[in-house]
Design an enzyme around this catalytic site. Structure first.
Site, PDB file in Angstrom:
ATOM      1  N   GLU A 506       0.541  -1.544  -0.044  1.00 50.55           N
ATOM      2  CA  GLU A 506       0.100   0.016   0.091  1.00 50.55           C
ATOM      3  C   GLU A 506       0.739   1.160  -0.520  1.00 50.55           C
ATOM      4  O   GLU A 506       0.352   2.142  -0.978  1.00 50.55           O
ATOM      5  CB  GLU A 506      -0.850  -0.013   1.347  1.00 50.55           C
ATOM      6  N   THR A 617     -11.591   8.460 -13.032  1.00 53.08           N
ATOM      7  CA  THR A 617     -10.069   7.545 -11.936  1.00 53.08           C
ATOM      8  C   THR A 617     -10.981   6.492 -11.351  1.00 53.08           C
ATOM      9  O   THR A 617      -9.709   5.989 -10.809  1.00 53.08           O
ATOM     10  CB  THR A 617     -10.279   8.755 -11.340  1.00 53.08           C
TER      11      THR A 617
END
Length: 642
Positions: A506, A617
């Site tokens: 992440e 997006t």
């Protein structure tokens, strides 16, 4: 008084004349009373109105789609009528009173006639509207027809067919085989979602049940909406038709929950818009417009900067996230509306959506930016920055993406977006772009002048973003931007290759001897994110360097080995161990973004060509708006009609 008794005049001389006048006046007053009384007993009171009221006062009153203050200044007597909700037929034939009084355009404008067009929802007419008024309205609608959106005209303005000459099938067998593998992954993920979580937002593949969550305000079927365009471009038509039927029969937009403005916009509005532009199905357009209107109350703030959370029900109340500093709005959230809202205006001919997002730009252009950077937190009340934290990853990321994509989607006419994007990119290069000791280029985060040498997985989209903007930069910087895009994409690939699973964490760091690796346990997870693969796809199309396809195939193999379980795909908790622990969530963006970008990476460039399409997006393709072409097509249609 004339009838007063005068001295020296006999009563007998005046008596007869007085009685005659009294009788005459009594008769006259009785006649007048009788005539006026008869009017009030006529069967239709409208007749009385026609005698005493002007035509303009009997017409139904509508208020423009601008701000409430503007409407009150222009029509002070109509303010209360503007505030009163009006019934409008919904796409499902039900009646809604939400937001129409705020967003309805002025009568007689091309926006109003667009709302009356047959392909859109129709407004109920006043019961007192005369036949002549209806004829006038119909004539106005016919006259404004060229201003309404035409799917045929839109298709005529595309440079290439959306699905290419052969659905983007690559020429070499090896790449074709890889593309077919990605298609199989999509079908596997979809089939399990349909089997165990149909109608829910996401699949929990380990427990084989659905997940609803609280991001979408009670809306359902996020994975269905997110998958519509992916299924369609992959040619999975049975699955696409199942999804379309669910939208038709089961997508209920009358929810009353707390939704993320950002997530609903990019997933639901974006997914529905994309499905409409690819297929021409009016169902998707109507749903997108209905949902778009429900988002408008979030902009009711002193600055017009929307708050992050909105109740999609009748109240339309909005507020900021509880964790956001001092009730602020988030840059990546209010800055990631432009693409979808421009298309809502295109389809509805209602300028309110464009006005809302253009106002956001005005606010941002007025305030001072520290070192030219855009901090992540802004007060929707004061219009000032709340904290000086800058990130190209979470909280900031897609704001920058939407600047360059707004320019590209405008057919390169939106000079304001272009100026904002390249100015921001200069500030990012000057303050955030760093080199590690071994030469890896990365983007640090900025906290009030202090650099945090961390780069999030979310920031890895920036390789593709800088790449697609390279060709429109200053001539002496175009190659530099393309090189910078390649360097960042390479760094993000390194974050994958340096893990045991070959999937990226992440977030990864560049300090204390670490390079492109996560040093904290809380950063080691992978939730099927697409950003690294997104940059591979863009860099492949821009350079055709075969390494990007090889890197994409490495990701496919890693996903198959570590994330594929018996009933779907799941994120993993630690990319640095081969003893994988799954998080039991098949994210909807895995179907919308990760698998779509992989499929495009292994397809020819004429599948959704970048000359015609930009991706929001959430990877939903939206077409370039060619205003001049659409106007020419409309003029030709009008000429032919005459």
């Amino acid at each position: 008084m004339v009838f007063r008794k005068l001295p020296g005049v006999s009563a007998s001389g005046m008596g007869l004349r007085l009685s005659q006048k009294f009788v005459f006046l009594l008769f006259l007053s009785g006649l007048v009373t009788l005539c006026f009384g008869a009017l009030f007993f006529l069967p239709d009171s409208v007749r009385l109105k026609r005698i005493f009221l002007s035509k303009t006062e009997t017409q139904p009153v509508t208020v423009g789609s601008g701000s409430e203050n503007d409407a009150r200044e222009a029509h002070p007597k109509r303010a209360k009528e503007q505030e009163r909700p009006r019934a409008v037929a919904s796409a499902k034939g039900e009646t809604s009173t939400k937001l129409k009084s705020l967003s309805r355009p002025p009568a007689g404008s091309h926006e109003a006639t667009a709302a009356r067009a047959p392909e859109d929802r129709t407004l109920p007419r006043s019961r007192t509207e005369s036949a002549s008024q209806r004829a006038t309205s119909a004539a106005r609608g016919a006259a404004a027809a060229p201003d309404t959106f035409s799917y045929r005209r839109f298709k005529g303005c595309l440079l290439k067919p959306p699905l290419g000459s052969d659905s983007g099938k690559p020429g070499d067998p090896a790449t074709t085989e890889r593309r077919e593998k990605v298609k199989e992954m999509m079908k596997f993920a979809w089939d399990n979602y349909k089997l165990y979580a149909w109608g829910k937002n996401e699949l929990r593949p380990l427990t084989r049940n659905g997940h609803v969550g609280n991001m979408f305000g009670g809306l359902r079927g996020a994975s269905i909406i997110d998958s519509l365009d992916t299924l369609y471009i992959m040619g999975l038509m049975d699955e696409y038709n199942d999804a379309k039927e669910w939208v038709k029969s089961s997508l209920d937009l009358n929810s009353n929950g707390e939704a993320s403005l950002f997530e609903v916009n990019i997933r639901y509005v974006g997914g529905l818009l994309s499905a409409y532009y690819l297929t021409g199905e009016e169902l998707f357009k109507n749903k997108a417009l209905e949902l778009g209107e429900k988002l408008l109350p979030a902009f009711n703030t002193p600055t017009g900067i929307p708050r992050g959370v909105i109740n999609l029900g009748s109240s339309g109340t909005s507020w900021s996230w509880g964790w956001a500093s001092a009730g602020s709005s988030i840059l990546a959230e209010f800055g990631t509306l432009h693409l979808e809202f421009i298309h809502l205006t295109e389809l509805s001919s209602n300028p309110i959506y464009t006005e809302k997002v253009m106002n956001i730009r005005k606010v941002l252009n007025k305030i001072e930016k520290p070192h030219g950077l855009y901090p992540n937190f802004l007060s929707p009340v004061s219009g000032n920055w709340v904290q000086h934290h800058v990130s190209i990853g979470g909280l900031g990321d897609s704001f920058y993406e939407y600047l360059i994509k707004s320019y590209l989607m405008s057919d390169k006419t939106d000079d304001d977006a272009k100026m904002m994007y390249y100015s921001a990119l200069e500030a990012i290069e000057a303050n955030l772009v760093q080199k590690s000791p071994s030469g890896l280029t990365y983007m640090a985060e900025w906290r009030g002048g202090i650099l945090d040498h961390k780069m999030g997985h979310l920031a890895c989209f920036s390789g593709g973003m800088i790449g697609i903007g390279a060709d429109d930069g200053a001539p002496d910087k175009r190659q530099h931007y393309l090189d910078l895009a390649a360097e960042i994409t390479h760094t993000c690939h390194e974050s994958y290759t340096r893990s045991a699973t070959k999937l990226g964490p992440e977030a990864f760091r560049f300090d204390a001897g670490a390079e492109a690796t996560a040093t904290r346990l809380s950063d080691r997870y992978y939730i099927l994110r697409p950003e690294v693969i997104e940059s591979y796809m863009y860099m492949w199309r821009l350079t055709h360097d075969p390494k990007y396809r090889e890197w994409g195939w490495e990701a496919v193999e890693a996903l198959e080995e570590h994330c594929r379980v018996e009933s779907g795909f799941s994120g993993i908790r630690d990319v640095y161990t081969m003893t994988v622990g799954h998080d039991n969530m098949q994210q909807s963006f895995f179907l919308s973004e990760t698998l779509k970008y992989l499929y495009l990476l292994f397809s020819d460039d004429d599948l959704l060509p970048l000359e015609d399409w930009v991706f929001n997006t959430e990877a939903h393709p939206l077409p370039v708006v060619r205003k001049s072409c659409l106007q020419d097509e409309a003029t030709q249609d009008k000429t032919l009609a005459e």
